[in-house]
Scaffold this motif. Structure first.
Motif, mmCIF file in Angstrom:
data_model
loop_
_atom_site.group_PDB
_atom_site.id
_atom_site.type_symbol
_atom_site.label_atom_id
_atom_site.label_comp_id
_atom_site.label_asym_id
_atom_site.label_seq_id
_atom_site.Cartn_x
_atom_site.Cartn_y
_atom_site.Cartn_z
ATOM 1 N N ASP A 1 50.994 47.373 40.585
ATOM 2 C CA ASP A 1 51.814 47.788 39.443
ATOM 3 C C ASP A 1 51.531 49.250 39.101
ATOM 4 O O ASP A 1 50.447 49.777 39.379
ATOM 5 N N ASP A 2 52.513 49.892 38.469
ATOM 6 C CA ASP A 2 52.339 51.283 38.063
ATOM 7 C C ASP A 2 51.195 51.407 37.064
ATOM 8 O O ASP A 2 50.935 50.484 36.274
ATOM 9 N N THR A 3 50.523 52.530 37.081
ATOM 10 C CA THR A 3 49.439 52.760 36.134
ATOM 11 C C THR A 3 49.996 52.872 34.715
ATOM 12 O O THR A 3 51.168 53.182 34.513
ATOM 13 N N GLY A 4 49.123 52.607 33.741
ATOM 14 C CA GLY A 4 49.526 52.699 32.345
ATOM 15 C C GLY A 4 49.980 51.390 31.739
ATOM 16 O O GLY A 4 50.368 51.345 30.572
ATOM 17 N N ILE A 5 49.920 50.298 32.503
ATOM 18 C CA ILE A 5 50.355 48.984 32.011
ATOM 19 C C ILE A 5 49.169 48.255 31.386
ATOM 20 O O ILE A 5 48.039 48.332 31.880
ATOM 21 N N ASN A 6 49.418 47.541 30.297
ATOM 22 C CA ASN A 6 48.376 46.740 29.660
ATOM 23 C C ASN A 6 47.851 45.702 30.646
ATOM 24 O O ASN A 6 48.620 45.076 31.382
ATOM 25 N N ALA A 7 46.539 45.513 30.639
ATOM 26 C CA ALA A 7 45.913 44.603 31.603
ATOM 27 C C ALA A 7 46.462 43.184 31.507
ATOM 28 O O ALA A 7 46.525 42.460 32.511
ATOM 29 N N ASN A 8 46.877 42.784 30.313
ATOM 30 C CA ASN A 8 47.401 41.425 30.134
ATOM 31 C C ASN A 8 48.770 41.230 30.775
ATOM 32 O O ASN A 8 49.217 40.093 30.966
ATOM 33 N N ASN A 9 49.448 42.336 31.091
ATOM 34 C CA ASN A 9 50.809 42.247 31.632
ATOM 35 C C ASN A 9 50.885 42.540 33.127
ATOM 36 O O ASN A 9 51.980 42.658 33.681
ATOM 37 N N LEU A 10 49.752 42.647 33.767
ATOM 38 C CA LEU A 10 49.744 42.981 35.187
ATOM 39 C C LEU A 10 50.150 41.794 36.051
ATOM 40 O O LEU A 10 49.836 40.636 35.742
ATOM 41 N N TYR A 11 50.837 42.104 37.138
ATOM 42 C CA TYR A 11 51.123 41.094 38.152
ATOM 43 C C TYR A 11 50.133 41.304 39.293
ATOM 44 O O TYR A 11 50.074 42.380 39.898
ATOM 45 N N TRP A 12 49.352 40.271 39.579
ATOM 46 C CA TRP A 12 48.324 40.386 40.609
ATOM 47 C C TRP A 12 48.914 39.985 41.954
ATOM 48 O O TRP A 12 49.305 38.842 42.166
ATOM 49 N N ASP A 13 48.985 40.957 42.856
ATOM 50 C CA ASP A 13 49.624 40.737 44.154
ATOM 51 C C ASP A 13 48.745 39.949 45.116
ATOM 52 O O ASP A 13 49.252 39.249 45.993
ATOM 53 N N TYR A 14 47.434 40.091 44.961
ATOM 54 C CA TYR A 14 46.557 39.483 45.957
ATOM 55 C C TYR A 14 45.277 38.977 45.302
ATOM 56 O O TYR A 14 44.750 39.597 44.372
ATOM 57 N N THR A 15 44.778 37.844 45.787
ATOM 58 C CA THR A 15 43.493 37.285 45.366
ATOM 59 C C THR A 15 42.635 37.064 46.602
ATOM 60 O O THR A 15 43.088 36.449 47.580
ATOM 61 N N GLY A 16 41.422 37.592 46.569
ATOM 62 C CA GLY A 16 40.544 37.468 47.726
ATOM 63 C C GLY A 16 39.085 37.399 47.326
ATOM 64 O O GLY A 16 38.743 37.173 46.163
ATOM 65 N N VAL A 17 38.227 37.616 48.297
ATOM 66 C CA VAL A 17 36.780 37.521 48.100
ATOM 67 C C VAL A 17 36.177 38.916 48.226
ATOM 68 O O VAL A 17 36.602 39.718 49.064
ATOM 69 N N TYR A 18 35.201 39.205 47.371
ATOM 70 C CA TYR A 18 34.528 40.501 47.447
ATOM 71 C C TYR A 18 33.016 40.308 47.509
ATOM 72 O O TYR A 18 32.487 39.243 47.163
ATOM 73 N N GLY A 19 32.329 41.354 47.936
ATOM 74 C CA GLY A 19 30.871 41.324 47.972
ATOM 75 C C GLY A 19 30.304 42.688 47.642
ATOM 76 O O GLY A 19 30.889 43.721 47.990
ATOM 77 N N VAL A 20 29.172 42.700 46.939
ATOM 78 C CA VAL A 20 28.466 43.933 46.603
ATOM 79 C C VAL A 20 27.133 43.921 47.338
ATOM 80 O O VAL A 20 26.406 42.922 47.305
ATOM 81 N N GLY A 21 26.814 45.022 48.008
ATOM 82 C CA GLY A 21 25.576 45.092 48.778
ATOM 83 C C GLY A 21 24.752 46.314 48.427
ATOM 84 O O GLY A 21 25.214 47.231 47.737
ATOM 85 N N ASP A 22 23.512 46.326 48.904
ATOM 86 C CA ASP A 22 22.598 47.442 48.667
ATOM 87 C C ASP A 22 22.700 48.459 49.798
ATOM 88 O O ASP A 22 23.094 48.136 50.923
ATOM 89 N N VAL A 23 22.315 49.681 49.485
ATOM 90 C CA VAL A 23 22.203 50.744 50.484
ATOM 91 C C VAL A 23 20.724 51.072 50.632
ATOM 92 O O VAL A 23 20.063 51.428 49.647
#
Length: 316
Positions: A207-229
């Motif tokens: 979605d275009d920037t500047g939209i309220n977070a409650n009104n966003l359309y989420w195009d994709y749902t997936g899995v994420y991971g955070v790792g150390d360096v």
């Protein structure tokens, strides 16, 4: 007769010395075993108690401890740092007021504003560690004591960076570097990292920037991971799994409590995202306490739960 007197004298002397010796041992034992400070003094001996969630024993959960990074007990009020954003700044480092407590003998009763009543048996493990045993769920939490001036807020922040990502309803892209190759991620304008569940679900939106977070359309749902360096405690990796589209890999840096930088090595592009809709899991407003959203936000242990050897000594 003289022999008898000598024997009687020896027996009497031996009895007196034995009696004196026994009394000293009892007195010494009582002195060592006697508590030197009250439970209230013990709780106040450290300004912050860090909840070492990975040392927890037992299969149960006490919600307010499962949420908190630190707790403090000050004049009948329980304070907690439940959020990573603002850690060290909120409430002069103590966090926010989350309830009340009463301490007597070795029992700590907590009246939490959201999670209600919890009771604990308190055991002093060593000079800066206490165990809070909840007899109602047979689970022990271990708290490490610190003063605010020697507590490493930065370490806790970066060691729990995935919770920081979850503390905003959305992250909006606010900057894309002019340098770097064009790539698919250029089209993503919002990211969201969901609390609860498996603690590894993200969503993205074009979605275009500047939209309220409650009104966003989420195009994709997936899995994420955070790792150390390796060798850099302040730099993390972020991997977004777009399934058949492949993974997007970034180096994650925190600019401040509301802004992150993502460096995309494959394209050499730098992105900046700002948090929208800060989530404080328990906040004070007009003298009342409430959760804003996501009451299921709980810290997860990094190892399997194990049985608690502590025995319940409460009378039924």
């Amino acid at each position: 007769m003289k022999t008898i007197k000598i024997l009687l004298s020896f027996a009497l002397t031996a009895t007196l010395f034995t009696s004196c010796y026994t009394e000293v041992v009892v007195d010494d034992f009582a002195y060592v075993d006697e508590p030197t400070i009250s439970l209230n003094q013990l709780l106040r001996s450290h300004e912050l108690w860090y909840v070492d969630i990975n040392s927890t024993l037992g299969y149960g959960e006490t919600p307010f401890l499962q949420k908190a990074f630190t707790v403090s007990f000050i004049n009948g009020v329980v304070y907690a740092n439940n959020n990573i954003a603002g850690l060290g700044a909120n409430g002069d480092g103590f966090g926010i007021d989350v309830g009340e407590y009463n301490a007597y003998e070795n029992i700590l009763d907590v009246y939490h504003d959201i999670d209600g009543f919890s009771t604990f048996d308190v055991y002093e493990i060593d000079y800066n560690t206490i165990e809070l045993y909840n007899p109602n769920n047979d689970t022990s939490y271990f708290l490490d004591g610190y003063q605010r001036n020697n507590f490493d807020y930065d370490f806790v922040f970066y060691d729990n960076i995935h919770y920081f990502l979850q503390e905003y309803e959305a992250w909006e892209k606010t900057y894309t570097s002019e340098y770097g190759a064009i790539n698919e991620f250029d089209n993503e304008n919002y990211l969201q990292f969901l609390a609860g569940g498996n603690d590894s679900t993200f969503r993205s939106s074009q979605d275009d920037t500047g939209i309220n977070a409650n009104n966003l359309y989420w195009d994709y749902t997936g899995v994420y991971g955070v790792g150390d360096v390796y060798g850099d405690a302040y730099l993390k990796t972020l991997t977004l799994d777009y399934d058949y589209l492949g993974n997007e890999y970034f180096e994650l840096s925190v600019i401040n409590d509301g802004k992150i930088e993502l460096f995309h090595p494959s394209s050499e592009t730098v992105y900046e995202f700002e948090g929208r809709g800060y989530i404080q899991y328990l906040k004070s407003e007009s003298g009342t306490k409430k959760e804003k959203v996501q009451s299921d936000k709980l810290r997860k242990q990094r190892k399997d739960k194990v049985a608690n050897p502590r025995e319940n000594t409460r009378k039924v």
